[in-house]
Design a protein around this motif. Structure first.
Motif, PDB file in Angstrom:
ATOM      1  N   MET A  25      -7.108 -24.008  -0.559  1.00 14.52           N
ATOM      2  CA  MET A  25      -7.573 -22.866  -1.256  1.00 14.52           C
ATOM      3  C   MET A  25      -6.325 -21.874  -1.711  1.00 14.52           C
ATOM      4  SD  MET A  25     -10.753 -20.326  -0.777  1.00 14.52           S
ATOM      5  CE  MET A  25     -11.913 -21.618  -0.488  1.00 14.52           C
ATOM      6  N   ASN A  26      -6.501 -21.382  -2.914  1.00 15.38           N
ATOM      7  CA  ASN A  26      -5.659 -20.236  -3.106  1.00 15.38           C
ATOM      8  C   ASN A  26      -5.990 -19.105  -2.404  1.00 15.38           C
ATOM      9  OD1 ASN A  26      -3.890 -22.140  -4.729  1.00 15.38           O
ATOM     10  ND2 ASN A  26      -5.070 -21.677  -6.518  1.00 15.38           N
ATOM     11  N   ARG A  27      -5.246 -17.965  -3.091  1.00 12.88           N
ATOM     12  CA  ARG A  27      -5.557 -16.475  -2.259  1.00 12.88           C
ATOM     13  C   ARG A  27      -7.232 -16.468  -2.534  1.00 12.88           C
ATOM     14  NH1 ARG A  27      -3.031 -12.238  -0.430  1.00 12.88           N
ATOM     15  NH2 ARG A  27      -4.277 -10.327  -0.773  1.00 12.88           N
ATOM     16  N   PRO A  28      -7.977 -16.141  -1.352  1.00  9.83           N
ATOM     17  CA  PRO A  28      -9.337 -16.173  -1.236  1.00  9.83           C
ATOM     18  C   PRO A  28      -9.599 -15.071  -2.018  1.00  9.83           C
ATOM     19  CG  PRO A  28      -8.327 -15.726   0.850  1.00  9.83           C
ATOM     20  CD  PRO A  28      -7.014 -15.961   0.171  1.00  9.83           C
ATOM     21  N   PRO A  29     -10.904 -15.125  -2.841  1.00  8.45           N
ATOM     22  CA  PRO A  29     -11.317 -14.379  -3.866  1.00  8.45           C
ATOM     23  C   PRO A  29     -11.741 -12.719  -3.282  1.00  8.45           C
ATOM     24  CG  PRO A  29     -12.961 -15.956  -3.327  1.00  8.45           C
ATOM     25  CD  PRO A  29     -11.706 -16.314  -2.703  1.00  8.45           C
ATOM     26  N   GLU A  30     -11.789 -11.832  -3.993  1.00  4.13           N
ATOM     27  CA  GLU A  30     -12.293 -10.705  -3.574  1.00  4.13           C
ATOM     28  C   GLU A  30     -13.958 -10.695  -3.844  1.00  4.13           C
ATOM     29  OE1 GLU A  30     -10.472  -7.651  -5.698  1.00  4.13           O
ATOM     30  OE2 GLU A  30      -9.222  -7.351  -4.166  1.00  4.13           O
ATOM     31  N   LEU A  31     -14.826 -10.214  -3.145  1.00  3.01           N
ATOM     32  CA  LEU A  31     -16.192 -10.062  -3.278  1.00  3.01           C
ATOM     33  C   LEU A  31     -16.659  -8.754  -4.085  1.00  3.01           C
ATOM     34  CD1 LEU A  31     -17.657 -12.261  -0.529  1.00  3.01           C
ATOM     35  CD2 LEU A  31     -16.616 -13.146  -2.720  1.00  3.01           C
ATOM     36  N   HIS A  32     -17.367  -8.790  -4.788  1.00  2.00           N
ATOM     37  CA  HIS A  32     -17.726  -7.264  -5.729  1.00  2.00           C
ATOM     38  C   HIS A  32     -19.243  -7.359  -5.467  1.00  2.00           C
ATOM     39  CE1 HIS A  32     -14.014  -6.088  -7.569  1.00  2.00           C
ATOM     40  NE2 HIS A  32     -13.742  -7.537  -7.565  1.00  2.00           N
ATOM     41  N   THR A  33     -19.940  -6.359  -5.134  1.00  2.10           N
ATOM     42  CA  THR A  33     -21.229  -6.113  -5.019  1.00  2.10           C
ATOM     43  C   THR A  33     -21.631  -4.856  -5.826  1.00  2.10           C
ATOM     44  OG1 THR A  33     -21.483  -4.697  -3.175  1.00  2.10           O
ATOM     45  CG2 THR A  33     -21.462  -6.935  -2.699  1.00  2.10           C
ATOM     46  N   ASP A  34     -22.756  -4.361  -5.928  1.00  2.00           N
ATOM     47  CA  ASP A  34     -23.155  -3.095  -6.738  1.00  2.00           C
ATOM     48  C   ASP A  34     -22.302  -2.124  -6.351  1.00  2.00           C
ATOM     49  OD1 ASP A  34     -24.848  -4.508  -8.326  1.00  2.00           O
ATOM     50  OD2 ASP A  34     -26.707  -3.606  -7.236  1.00  2.00           O
ATOM     51  N   ARG A  35     -22.132  -2.033  -4.788  1.00  2.00           N
ATOM     52  CA  ARG A  35     -21.529  -0.615  -4.339  1.00  2.00           C
ATOM     53  C   ARG A  35     -20.085  -0.907  -3.565  1.00  2.00           C
ATOM     54  NH1 ARG A  35     -25.910   1.984  -1.038  1.00  2.00           N
ATOM     55  NH2 ARG A  35     -26.325  -0.176  -0.343  1.00  2.00           N
ATOM     56  N   LEU A  36     -19.800  -2.183  -3.334  1.00  3.69           N
ATOM     57  CA  LEU A  36     -18.794  -2.564  -2.422  1.00  3.69           C
ATOM     58  C   LEU A  36     -17.826  -3.404  -2.987  1.00  3.69           C
ATOM     59  CD1 LEU A  36     -20.877  -3.605   0.652  1.00  3.69           C
ATOM     60  CD2 LEU A  36     -20.158  -1.250   0.038  1.00  3.69           C
ATOM     61  N   LEU A  37     -16.598  -3.209  -2.465  1.00  5.28           N
ATOM     62  CA  LEU A  37     -15.447  -4.118  -2.949  1.00  5.28           C
ATOM     63  C   LEU A  37     -15.108  -4.846  -1.319  1.00  5.28           C
ATOM     64  CD1 LEU A  37     -13.221  -5.566  -4.485  1.00  5.28           C
ATOM     65  CD2 LEU A  37     -11.952  -3.775  -3.877  1.00  5.28           C
ATOM     66  N   LEU A  38     -15.346  -6.103  -1.341  1.00  3.20           N
ATOM     67  CA  LEU A  38     -14.943  -6.916   0.055  1.00  3.20           C
ATOM     68  C   LEU A  38     -13.412  -7.481  -0.390  1.00  3.20           C
ATOM     69  CD1 LEU A  38     -17.668  -6.342   0.689  1.00  3.20           C
ATOM     70  CD2 LEU A  38     -18.020  -8.735   1.500  1.00  3.20           C
ATOM     71  N   ARG A  39     -12.562  -7.077   0.479  1.00  4.11           N
ATOM     72  CA  ARG A  39     -11.264  -7.472  -0.205  1.00  4.11           C
ATOM     73  C   ARG A  39     -10.235  -7.706   0.989  1.00  4.11           C
ATOM     74  NH1 ARG A  39      -8.403  -3.260   1.998  1.00  4.11           N
ATOM     75  NH2 ARG A  39      -9.136  -1.165   1.862  1.00  4.11           N
ATOM     76  N   ARG A  40      -8.949  -8.313   0.887  1.00  3.54           N
ATOM     77  CA  ARG A  40      -8.027  -8.596   1.923  1.00  3.54           C
ATOM     78  C   ARG A  40      -7.547  -7.177   2.457  1.00  3.54           C
ATOM     79  NH1 ARG A  40      -5.620 -13.938   2.139  1.00  3.54           N
ATOM     80  NH2 ARG A  40      -4.235 -12.865   3.637  1.00  3.54           N
ATOM     81  N   TRP A  41      -6.944  -7.280   3.705  1.00  4.40           N
ATOM     82  CA  TRP A  41      -6.843  -6.279   4.434  1.00  4.40           C
ATOM     83  C   TRP A  41      -5.333  -5.575   3.975  1.00  4.40           C
ATOM     84  CZ3 TRP A  41      -8.784  -4.330   9.325  1.00  4.40           C
ATOM     85  CH2 TRP A  41     -10.283  -4.755   9.543  1.00  4.40           C
ATOM     86  N   LEU A  42      -5.232  -4.175   4.171  1.00  5.65           N
ATOM     87  CA  LEU A  42      -4.160  -3.583   3.510  1.00  5.65           C
ATOM     88  C   LEU A  42      -3.573  -2.616   4.968  1.00  5.65           C
ATOM     89  CD1 LEU A  42      -5.405  -1.702   0.474  1.00  5.65           C
ATOM     90  CD2 LEU A  42      -3.890  -3.711   0.517  1.00  5.65           C
ATOM     91  N   PRO A  43      -2.268  -2.669   5.000  1.00  9.84           N
ATOM     92  CA  PRO A  43      -1.700  -1.754   6.074  1.00  9.84           C
ATOM     93  C   PRO A  43      -2.162  -0.564   6.237  1.00  9.84           C
ATOM     94  CG  PRO A  43       0.017  -2.641   4.725  1.00  9.84           C
ATOM     95  CD  PRO A  43      -1.224  -2.812   3.992  1.00  9.84           C
ATOM     96  N   GLU A  44      -2.739   0.171   5.429  1.00 11.39           N
ATOM     97  CA  GLU A  44      -3.536   1.529   5.545  1.00 11.39           C
ATOM     98  C   GLU A  44      -4.791   1.337   6.206  1.00 11.39           C
ATOM     99  OE1 GLU A  44      -1.883   0.303   2.776  1.00 11.39           O
ATOM    100  OE2 GLU A  44      -2.936   1.132   0.973  1.00 11.39           O
ATOM    101  N   ASP A  45      -5.296   0.121   6.377  1.00 14.39           N
ATOM    102  CA  ASP A  45      -6.644   0.121   6.982  1.00 14.39           C
ATOM    103  C   ASP A  45      -6.614   0.154   8.495  1.00 14.39           C
ATOM    104  OD1 ASP A  45      -7.773  -0.502   4.315  1.00 14.39           O
ATOM    105  OD2 ASP A  45      -7.573  -2.764   4.720  1.00 14.39           O
ATOM    106  N   ARG A  46      -5.411  -0.061   9.093  1.00 12.54           N
ATOM    107  CA  ARG A  46      -5.277   0.079  10.626  1.00 12.54           C
ATOM    108  C   ARG A  46      -5.688   1.193  11.193  1.00 12.54           C
ATOM    109  NH1 ARG A  46      -2.383  -5.008  12.159  1.00 12.54           N
ATOM    110  NH2 ARG A  46      -2.423  -6.133  10.130  1.00 12.54           N
ATOM    111  N   ALA A  47      -5.406   2.230  10.610  1.00 13.34           N
ATOM    112  CA  ALA A  47      -5.734   3.530  11.294  1.00 13.34           C
ATOM    113  C   ALA A  47      -7.026   3.781  11.182  1.00 13.34           C
ATOM    114  CB  ALA A  47      -4.742   4.774  10.691  1.00 13.34           C
ATOM    115  N   PRO A  48      -7.925   3.687  10.102  1.00 13.53           N
ATOM    116  CA  PRO A  48      -9.304   3.870  10.293  1.00 13.53           C
ATOM    117  C   PRO A  48     -10.044   2.847  11.017  1.00 13.53           C
ATOM    118  CG  PRO A  48      -8.512   3.257   7.705  1.00 13.53           C
ATOM    119  CD  PRO A  48      -7.373   3.520   8.803  1.00 13.53           C
ATOM    120  N   PHE A  49      -9.391   1.672  11.044  1.00 10.22           N
ATOM    121  CA  PHE A  49     -10.018   0.510  11.943  1.00 10.22           C
ATOM    122  C   PHE A  49     -10.009   0.774  13.314  1.00 10.22           C
ATOM    123  CE2 PHE A  49      -9.773  -4.213  13.331  1.00 10.22           C
ATOM    124  CZ  PHE A  49     -11.224  -4.245  13.406  1.00 10.22           C
ATOM    125  N   ALA A  50      -8.793   1.435  13.857  1.00  8.98           N
ATOM    126  CA  ALA A  50      -8.477   1.843  15.152  1.00  8.98           C
ATOM    127  C   ALA A  50      -9.581   2.854  15.571  1.00  8.98           C
ATOM    128  CB  ALA A  50      -7.155   2.213  15.351  1.00  8.98           C
TER     129      ALA A  50
END
Ligand code: COA
Length: 192
Positions: free
Chosen positions: A1-26
């Motif tokens: 499979m190529n780059r996995p798709p992002e998923l969109h819902t009414d209110r959410l974006l489900l996307r690949r991770w970004l470096p700036e996600d690390r701090a709020p994830f911690a």
């Protein structure tokens, strides 16, 4: 499979991770409310290692635990998605659906909304014959999400999590299953 798709819902974006996600994830992984039923609270380095494993899973399998963005609310609220568990049990190998959100975003239906999209992706695009979900018996919030997305529990599937020692209060787990897109809640079923 190529780059996995992002998923969109009414209110959410489900996307690949970004470096700036690390701090709020911690921060999320250090919150006792979030890890109450997860057996561990993660130090920042362990939180980063988990994010690395999630990224590696995307690269290896073409799907994974998407980072959850809530446009207009927050760039990172946690994760929702699909994963292949690394432990062995009576229901493995399998694809599981899972979620973990920062507590300030709970009880607004976000996990249910994102899980619907991930479940639909797994059953239709990935053509999984079945998707499972599991949690410790007392995690009623997570079990409620499983029920709301149409998953079914059979008590005969209850199991002791192999990563937790005998006597650990979170060891006993419930397993929920959903087989095939015809079992998705009606509003989410693919149209013929
Ligand atoms: C599980 C989790 C992702 C749910 O996220 P969420 O966005 O709040 O989920 P939703 O809003 O879609 O649904 C939550 C449901 O739990 C219910 N709920 C919340 N607290 C509850 C409680 N103490 N007892 C019973 N039900 C409860 C809510 O009322 C809601 O159900 P409803 O729509 O029928 O009213 C979130 O609580 C979380 O990140 N928990 C910590 C991590 C975790 O346990 N992950 C799962 C590991 S298996």
């Amino acid at each position: 499979m190529n780059r996995p798709p992002e998923l969109h819902t009414d209110r959410l974006l489900l996307r690949r991770w970004l470096p700036e996600d690390r701090a709020p994830f911690a921060r999320l992984n250090a919150d006792p409310r979030v890890v109450e039923f997860l057996a561990v609270s993660l130090a920042p380095a362990e939180s980063d290692a988990l994010a690395d494993r999630i990224e590696a899973h995307f690269e290896r399998h073409g799907f994974g635990l998407w980072a959850v963005e809530i446009p207009g609310i927050t760039p990172f609220a946690g994760f929702i998605g699909l994963a292949i568990p690394r432990f062995e049990a009576h229901f493995t190998p399998c694809v599981e659906i899972g979620w973990r959100l920062a507590a300030e975003h709970w009880n607004r239906g976000y996990a249910t909304e994102g899980a619907h999209a991930a479940l639909h992706f797994g059953l239709t695009t990935l053509r999984c014959a079945e998707i499972v979900s599991f949690t410790t018996v007392a995690n009623v919030r997570s079990r409620r999400v499983m029920e709301k997305i149409g998953m079914m529990r059979s008590p005969a599937d209850d199991f002791d999590h192999p990563a937790l020692p005998e006597g650990h209060p979170l060891r006993r787990h419930v397993l929920y299953r959903l087989k095939g897109p015809e079992h998705l809640p009606a509003a989410r079923r693919p149209q013929p």
